[in-house]
Design an enzyme around this catalytic site. Structure first.
Site, PDB file in Angstrom:
ATOM      1  CE  LYS A 175      20.084  22.897  11.453  1.00 40.45           C
ATOM      2  NZ  LYS A 175      19.290  23.314  10.411  1.00 40.45           N
ATOM      3  CB  CYS A 284      10.324   8.990  13.296  1.00 42.96           C
ATOM      4  SG  CYS A 284      10.782  10.808  13.450  1.00 42.96           S
ATOM      5  CD  GLU A 385      13.464   6.689   8.632  1.00 46.68           C
ATOM      6  OE1 GLU A 385      14.458   7.172   8.644  1.00 46.68           O
ATOM      7  OE2 GLU A 385      12.783   6.656   9.666  1.00 46.68           O
TER       8      GLU A 385
HETATM    9  C1  UN1 Z   1       7.983  11.834  14.159  1.00 50.35           C
HETATM   10  O1  UN1 Z   1       7.330  11.132  13.316  1.00 50.35           O
HETATM   11  O2  UN1 Z   1       9.008  12.031  14.320  1.00 50.35           O
HETATM   12  O3  UN1 Z   1       3.599   9.314  17.215  1.00 50.35           O
HETATM   13  C2  UN1 Z   1       7.070  12.145  15.236  1.00 50.35           C
HETATM   14  C3  UN1 Z   1       3.255  10.060  15.950  1.00 50.35           C
HETATM   15  C4  UN1 Z   1       3.142  11.511  16.277  1.00 50.35           C
HETATM   16  C5  UN1 Z   1       4.979  12.111  16.554  1.00 50.35           C
HETATM   17  C6  UN1 Z   1       5.555  11.608  15.316  1.00 50.35           C
HETATM   18  N1  UN1 Z   1       2.839  11.907  17.780  1.00 50.35           N
HETATM   19  O4  UN1 Z   1       3.207   9.727  15.081  1.00 50.35           O
END
Ligand code: UN1
Length: 494
Positions: A175, A284, A385
């Site tokens: 999904k 992230c 965050e």
């Molecule tokens: C994400 O932000 O969920 O290291 C992944 C990085 C990328 C992946 C990010 N290669 O920023």
């Protein structure tokens, strides 16, 4: 009329069971409808899980290198269609073409890497404690896996689950995020064209509260991989706990870049611009805290603001754009809310902090790159965050204090330190509480063949990427072979 797209279940493209749909729109130009996608139901998940379970019975028996050959073909198709996919991805989630091409490249790298692992995935043999007996242990697939992915890396994140998962012999119910359904369809098209047998990957579009929830509760689904917000991750974890499923969680981050007084400031500024405002801060791994040594604080802030104010906002399809839109209105409102909290709690807002407007920017969900100084570790914008282009600057007077500030948050995904002192860099590599530490590089940019994931509240101990992802997508089978021709009783005194 916008194009209609479908689910993919048991090797067949199909609508949702009740025919309902949702729209996919361009965050840089909200009036553009990119497509209509199925708003699926739990009975679509039911069919998908059945199809994945049927497919698993034969897919697990296909020799791993043969599974790898299909991944190699998928990699080649991704290479061929890289620019086309990147352009579609930019239209559906906004980041500039340079970045969406990178996102597809991460998928390509993962496909090649996973294919290569199909000739390794080593097991371990040990001596037996008994005579004429041999002990083997090897990896077996888990079974049907549920995959729930976010919109910020719509090719990379599905790829780094699906490719190694398939390599190991699993099948999937997938999904994707509702903001980026088109990229998911392209990935499925490619896997189908590469020769993946029917039912090995089933795509079910729709809402987390229906499709996602059904995945976390379905008895045939043995493992779930979730990347997204901490709030949703906790719900996923509850369901997977009650239904005894394996679970890989990849959730929030509050990543910091530390800059010590001996650092190369030019490099550190380039790093934080990329880490904080690349992908509009919607990674992230984005840099959302900058911890500056007091001796270089003022100079670094002044130069950083001058360069950040020159970043070009706009539609990521246009050349020369550095910062694309926020993914949707809800998320932009959330960023505005955090900016208001930052001001109220006494941080000094020295750049941005407002919706970007004028000309074409009014068509989408743009927000200006924002910098707060005078942030203290107890402030909300230093702890939570934000997932947007908002950078909180904190001050330290030593490496030890910088590490303490870094570690004061609940999360622990990525981290970074800029210093020319190898000894202090190594102390940071050891002591920063994070799954990833960069030395003299930004907090973003993980490579496909290295373990990816975080400590503390970022996850639940699993890693994606590299060889470590196989620890999630396989289980260990221990096999004892007794060739003594008599009953040998382990642990029993004679
Ligand atoms: C994400 O932000 O969920 O290291 C992944 C990085 C990328 C992946 C990010 N290669 O920023």
């Amino acid at each position: 009329m916008a194009t209609s797209f479908q689910n993919f279940i048991g090797g067949t493209w199909c609508n949702s069971s009740d025919g309902k749909t949702f729209e996919n729109r361009n965050p840089a130009d909200w009036n553009e409808i990119l497509g209509i996608f199925p708003l699926s139901t739990s009975s679509d998940v039911e069919r998908a899980a059945q199809a994945a379970d049927d497919a698993f019975r034969s897919w697990r028996l296909v020799p791993a290198p043969e599974r790898g050959n299909i991944l190699l073909r998928a990699a080649e198709l991704l290479v061929r269609r890289k620019d086309e996919i990147a352009a579609i991805m930019t239209r559906e989630m906004g980041k500039p073409l340079t970045e969406t091409r990178g996102d597809v490249q991460e998928g390509i790298d993962t496909a090649f890497y996973s294919a290569s692992e199909t000739r390794r995935m080593f097991g371990i043999n040990t001596p037996s404690e008994l005579r004429n007996k041999m002990n083997l242990s090897f990896r077996i697939p888990v079974g049907v896996c549920g995959l729930i992915t976010p919109w910020n890396f719509p090719m990379a994140i599905p790829s780094w689950n699906i490719f190694p998962g398939l390599a190991a012999g699993n099948t999937f119910v997938f999904k994707p995020a509702e903001d980026t359904p088109w990229t998911a369809n392209l990935l499925i098209e490619i896997l189908d064209e590469a020769g993946l047998p029917k039912g090995c990957v089933n795509l079910v579009h729709g809402a987390g509260s229906t499709v996602g929830e059904a995945i976390t509760k379905h008895p045939l689904i043995r493992a779930v991989s979730f990347t997204g917000s901490t709030a949703t991750g906790k719900l996923v974890a509850q369901n997977c706990g009650v239904h005894t499923k394996h679970l890989c969680l990849e959730m929030g981050g509050k990543n910091a870049q530390i800059v010590l007084e001996d650092a190369d400031l030019d490099l550190a500024i380039e790093g934080v611009l990329w880490g904080a405002f690349g992908t509009t801060g919607q990674r992230c791994t984005a840099t959302s805290r900058l911890i500056l040594h007091e001796k270089i604080h003022d100079e670094m802030v002044e130069r950083l603001v001058s360069q950040a104010s020159k970043l070009r906002l706009g539609n990521g399809l246009e050349t020369g754009i550095d910062v694309g839109p926020i993914i949707n209105e809800k998320q932009r409102k959330n960023i505005e809310r955090y900016v208001a909290i930052g001001k109220k709690e006494g941080a000094a807002c020295i750049l941005g902090a407002r919706v970007a407007s004028g000309g074409n920017l009014d068509k989408g969900w743009f927000f200006e790159p924002t910098i707060f100084t005078k942030v203290t570790p107890d402030m909300t914008i230093a702890k939570e965050e934000i997932f947007g282009p908002v950078l909180s600057v904190l001050t330290c007077s030593s490496l030890e204090e910088a590490i303490e500030i870094n570690n004061s948050v609940i999360y622990g995904l990525s981290s970074s330190i800029y210093t020319r002192d190898i000894n202090r860099a190594m102390v940071a590599a050891r002591d920063l509480e994070a799954g990833i530490t960069y030395i003299n590089a930004a907090t973003i940019g993980a490579e496909a063949h290295m373990p990816f994931g975080g400590v503390k509240a970022t996850g639940n101990g699993h890693r994606e990427g590299g060889w470590a992802v196989f620890d999630f997508y396989t289980e260990w089978k221990s096999v004892y072979i007794d060739y003594s021709g008599k009953l040998q009783r382990a642990q029993i005194d004679i």
